[in-house]
Design an enzyme around this catalytic site. Structure first.
Site, PDB file in Angstrom:
ATOM      1  N   ARG A 184      41.768  10.007  63.327  1.00 27.29           N
ATOM      2  CA  ARG A 184      42.775   9.184  64.544  1.00 27.29           C
ATOM      3  C   ARG A 184      42.663   7.446  63.111  1.00 27.29           C
ATOM      4  O   ARG A 184      42.568   6.335  63.377  1.00 27.29           O
ATOM      5  CB  ARG A 184      42.814   8.479  65.396  1.00 27.29           C
ATOM      6  CG  ARG A 184      43.761   9.493  66.369  1.00 27.29           C
ATOM      7  CD  ARG A 184      43.086   8.422  67.556  1.00 27.29           C
ATOM      8  NE  ARG A 184      43.960   9.906  68.584  1.00 27.29           N
ATOM      9  CZ  ARG A 184      43.229  10.639  69.604  1.00 27.29           C
ATOM     10  NH1 ARG A 184      41.630  10.405  69.998  1.00 27.29           N
ATOM     11  NH2 ARG A 184      43.479  11.830  70.376  1.00 27.29           N
ATOM     12  N   ARG A 228      51.049  15.935  75.520  1.00 26.70           N
ATOM     13  CA  ARG A 228      50.983  17.249  74.980  1.00 26.70           C
ATOM     14  C   ARG A 228      50.917  18.784  75.485  1.00 26.70           C
ATOM     15  O   ARG A 228      52.038  19.088  75.005  1.00 26.70           O
ATOM     16  CB  ARG A 228      49.803  17.519  73.752  1.00 26.70           C
ATOM     17  CG  ARG A 228      50.103  18.082  72.529  1.00 26.70           C
ATOM     18  CD  ARG A 228      49.598  18.447  71.663  1.00 26.70           C
ATOM     19  NE  ARG A 228      48.794  17.129  71.224  1.00 26.70           N
ATOM     20  CZ  ARG A 228      48.794  16.141  70.281  1.00 26.70           C
ATOM     21  NH1 ARG A 228      49.601  16.074  69.420  1.00 26.70           N
ATOM     22  NH2 ARG A 228      48.103  14.733  70.443  1.00 26.70           N
ATOM     23  N   TYR A 229      50.533  18.671  76.754  1.00 23.86           N
ATOM     24  CA  TYR A 229      50.384  19.957  77.058  1.00 23.86           C
ATOM     25  C   TYR A 229      50.746  19.557  78.935  1.00 23.86           C
ATOM     26  O   TYR A 229      50.411  18.700  79.199  1.00 23.86           O
ATOM     27  CB  TYR A 229      49.424  20.733  77.523  1.00 23.86           C
ATOM     28  CG  TYR A 229      48.545  21.059  76.191  1.00 23.86           C
ATOM     29  CD1 TYR A 229      49.048  22.491  75.651  1.00 23.86           C
ATOM     30  CD2 TYR A 229      48.285  19.705  75.715  1.00 23.86           C
ATOM     31  CE1 TYR A 229      48.435  22.478  74.249  1.00 23.86           C
ATOM     32  CE2 TYR A 229      47.357  19.817  74.421  1.00 23.86           C
ATOM     33  CZ  TYR A 229      47.688  21.348  73.764  1.00 23.86           C
ATOM     34  OH  TYR A 229      46.272  21.707  72.400  1.00 23.86           O
ATOM     35  N   CYS A 253      37.885  10.481  60.425  1.00 28.74           N
ATOM     36  CA  CYS A 253      38.061  10.277  62.038  1.00 28.74           C
ATOM     37  C   CYS A 253      39.613  11.045  61.614  1.00 28.74           C
ATOM     38  O   CYS A 253      40.583  10.525  60.976  1.00 28.74           O
ATOM     39  CB  CYS A 253      37.972   8.760  62.528  1.00 28.74           C
ATOM     40  SG  CYS A 253      38.417   8.896  63.658  1.00 28.74           S
ATOM     41  N   LYS A 257      46.905  22.908  69.479  1.00 25.66           N
ATOM     42  CA  LYS A 257      45.443  23.245  69.600  1.00 25.66           C
ATOM     43  C   LYS A 257      45.065  24.802  69.356  1.00 25.66           C
ATOM     44  O   LYS A 257      45.332  25.716  70.374  1.00 25.66           O
ATOM     45  CB  LYS A 257      44.775  22.960  70.105  1.00 25.66           C
ATOM     46  CG  LYS A 257      42.742  22.959  69.675  1.00 25.66           C
ATOM     47  CD  LYS A 257      41.359  22.111  70.493  1.00 25.66           C
ATOM     48  CE  LYS A 257      42.060  20.826  70.141  1.00 25.66           C
ATOM     49  NZ  LYS A 257      42.264  19.923  70.354  1.00 25.66           N
ATOM     50  N   ARG A 275      47.685  18.653  81.662  1.00 21.02           N
ATOM     51  CA  ARG A 275      46.578  16.761  81.177  1.00 21.02           C
ATOM     52  C   ARG A 275      47.624  15.974  80.040  1.00 21.02           C
ATOM     53  O   ARG A 275      47.992  16.394  79.605  1.00 21.02           O
ATOM     54  CB  ARG A 275      45.672  18.254  80.234  1.00 21.02           C
ATOM     55  CG  ARG A 275      45.865  18.624  79.404  1.00 21.02           C
ATOM     56  CD  ARG A 275      44.099  20.011  79.436  1.00 21.02           C
ATOM     57  NE  ARG A 275      45.098  20.828  78.176  1.00 21.02           N
ATOM     58  CZ  ARG A 275      45.853  22.280  78.157  1.00 21.02           C
ATOM     59  NH1 ARG A 275      47.043  22.470  79.535  1.00 21.02           N
ATOM     60  NH2 ARG A 275      45.995  22.876  76.690  1.00 21.02           N
ATOM     61  N   CYS A 317      35.453   1.906  68.638  1.00 23.91           N
ATOM     62  CA  CYS A 317      34.165   3.477  68.131  1.00 23.91           C
ATOM     63  C   CYS A 317      32.624   2.372  68.379  1.00 23.91           C
ATOM     64  O   CYS A 317      32.617   1.441  67.910  1.00 23.91           O
ATOM     65  CB  CYS A 317      34.091   3.933  67.920  1.00 23.91           C
ATOM     66  SG  CYS A 317      35.681   5.404  67.782  1.00 23.91           S
ATOM     67  N   ASP A 366      44.213  22.471  65.331  1.00 24.27           N
ATOM     68  CA  ASP A 366      44.943  21.611  65.564  1.00 24.27           C
ATOM     69  C   ASP A 366      46.483  21.138  64.657  1.00 24.27           C
ATOM     70  O   ASP A 366      46.242  20.617  63.968  1.00 24.27           O
ATOM     71  CB  ASP A 366      44.997  19.364  65.843  1.00 24.27           C
ATOM     72  CG  ASP A 366      44.558  19.299  67.438  1.00 24.27           C
ATOM     73  OD1 ASP A 366      45.807  19.965  67.981  1.00 24.27           O
ATOM     74  OD2 ASP A 366      43.780  19.057  67.453  1.00 24.27           O
ATOM     75  N   ASP A 375      40.929  17.643  60.337  1.00 19.71           N
ATOM     76  CA  ASP A 375      42.539  17.668  60.423  1.00 19.71           C
ATOM     77  C   ASP A 375      42.919  16.693  59.279  1.00 19.71           C
ATOM     78  O   ASP A 375      42.030  16.575  58.575  1.00 19.71           O
ATOM     79  CB  ASP A 375      42.489  16.468  61.474  1.00 19.71           C
ATOM     80  CG  ASP A 375      42.625  17.523  62.724  1.00 19.71           C
ATOM     81  OD1 ASP A 375      43.061  17.947  63.169  1.00 19.71           O
ATOM     82  OD2 ASP A 375      41.739  16.321  63.999  1.00 19.71           O
TER      83      ASP A 375
HETATM   84  S1  SF4 Z   1      36.006  11.117  64.958  1.00 20.61           S
HETATM   85 FE1  SF4 Z   1      36.998   8.943  65.128  1.00 20.61          FE
HETATM   86  S2  SF4 Z   1      37.280   8.419  68.043  1.00 20.61           S
HETATM   87 FE2  SF4 Z   1      35.964   9.640  66.885  1.00 20.61          FE
HETATM   88  S3  SF4 Z   1      33.486   8.564  66.779  1.00 20.61           S
HETATM   89 FE3  SF4 Z   1      34.576   8.864  65.045  1.00 20.61          FE
HETATM   90  S4  SF4 Z   1      34.993   7.280  64.064  1.00 20.61           S
HETATM   91 FE4  SF4 Z   1      35.175   7.705  66.543  1.00 20.61          FE
END
Ligand code: SF4
Length: 329
Positions: free
Chosen positions: A88, A66-67, A86, A292, A70, A79, A285, A248
């Site tokens: 994502r 995106r940048y 979350c 961001k 980086r 996870c 974001d 988000d």
């Molecule tokens: S926010 Fe999403 S990616 Fe981050 S630890 Fe929690 S479940 Fe995992």
């Protein structure tokens, strides 16, 4: 509870022993973050599967660029704990896409070799510290072979939620020529028990600078005293508060939403109460992947009020003062 079956069928559930021990009720600060809730099946206006536009900026699978200087590298979408808010959540926890394959990792590394403007790689996911030590060691050493890379950053919740994984073998796996920074995701002081703090001390003892990122969440940390306790505890344990994220717009997270005006009010209180090193930046974001940005509150107001170069400034306790910008005259 049968009413939660469709929730866990839709969004993965996982609560490791360290966190299970610390949850007292489903509606306390830790319970709300990790115990499924039927409201996750609701859809509020503006909620989308990919709120920060990862897909738009992914040149090869597992990379988000995106940048200019980086990239994010997502070596896994798994996870140790699955946060109910979350960002994502559409992809994280999907066992079919658990770990980036060897071929795809190689493609991502080839892309990195071809992009000399990239100086920093951010390992995220998922949580990179769920990978085996052997897999992490190999990934770090392959990243260190990319000549223009200087900085490796890990975004992780593991030291907080599964501190037993912070072992000497992990320390060896992470050691490389790259300047390695670790960013801990933590939202409430109750997450920071003795084992989590010992894990943070181990990481800083290995020489990795530690930062934190927190998400502002209704019913979890949307009170000034909670945030003050969290950020003070972090600084006392050598962790610099880095980001306070505005939530988000991921699907089924509306019950966690704090109005932006309330977020600014809270951050304003922190300015008057906490030392500078304990202040995170409150960030948004921009939906769609536009980056961001800090979202205040603002302290410098309105531009010239009484002639060229005269502004008003808010002090840390809310008082207003004129400020003459002599350079602007
Ligand atoms: S926010 Fe999403 S990616 Fe981050 S630890 Fe929690 S479940 Fe995992």
């Amino acid at each position: 509870m049968p009413e939660l079956s469709p929730v866990v069928a839709r969004f993965r559930l996982g609560i490791p022993p360290e966190i299970r021990r610390r949850i007292r009720r489903a509606d306390d600060a830790l319970g709300r973050q990790f115990v499924p809730d039927v409201r996750e099946l609701d859809r509020a206006p503006g909620e989308v599967p990919d709120p920060i536009g990862d897909q738009r900026f992914s040149p090869v699978e597992g990379l988000v660029h995106r940048y200019p200087d980086r990239v994010l590298l997502l070596p896994t979408l798994l996870c140790h704990v699955y946060c109910r808010f979350c960002f994502r959540r559409e992809t994280v926890g999907d066992p079919g896409r658990g770990v980036l394959t060897e071929a795809r990792t190689t493609a991502a590394l080839q892309w990195l070799h071809q992009h000399p403007a990239v100086r920093e790689v951010i390992l995220t996911g998922g949580d990179p510290l769920v990978l085996s030590v052997a897999r992490l060691a190999r990934l770090v050493s392959r990243l260190a072979e990319v000549p223009h890379l200087r900085i490796l950053r890990l975004h992780t919740r593991v030291p907080i939620v599964a501190p037993e994984r912070i072992t000497p073998e992990l320390g060896e796996a992470l050691r490389s020529r790259l300047a390695t920074w670790v960013v801990l995701h933590t939202n409430h002081p109750d997450e920071l028990g003795p084992a989590a703090l010992a894990a943070a001390a181990t990481l800083s003892g290995w020489g990795f600078p530690l930062l934190s990122q927190s998400v502002l969440l209704a019913g979890v940390n949307d009170q000034a005293e909670t945030l003050i306790a969290l950020f003070r505890t972090l600084v006392e344990n050598r962790v610099k508060p880095y980001y306070l994220h505005h939530l988000d717009r991921a699907e089924g997270t509306d019950h966690f939403r704090v109005p932006l005006s309330r977020g600014q009010e809270l951050v304003g209180v922190l300015r008057g109460r906490l030392s500078g090193i304990a202040q995170p930046t409150y960030v948004l974001d921009i939906p769609g992947g536009y980056g961001k940005v800090p979202i205040g509150p603002n302290y410098l107001h309105g531009g010239p009020t009484e002639g060229p170069g005269v502004y008003q400034v808010t002090d840390p306790w809310g008082g207003l003062h004129d400020y003459a910008d002599l350079e602007g005259r």
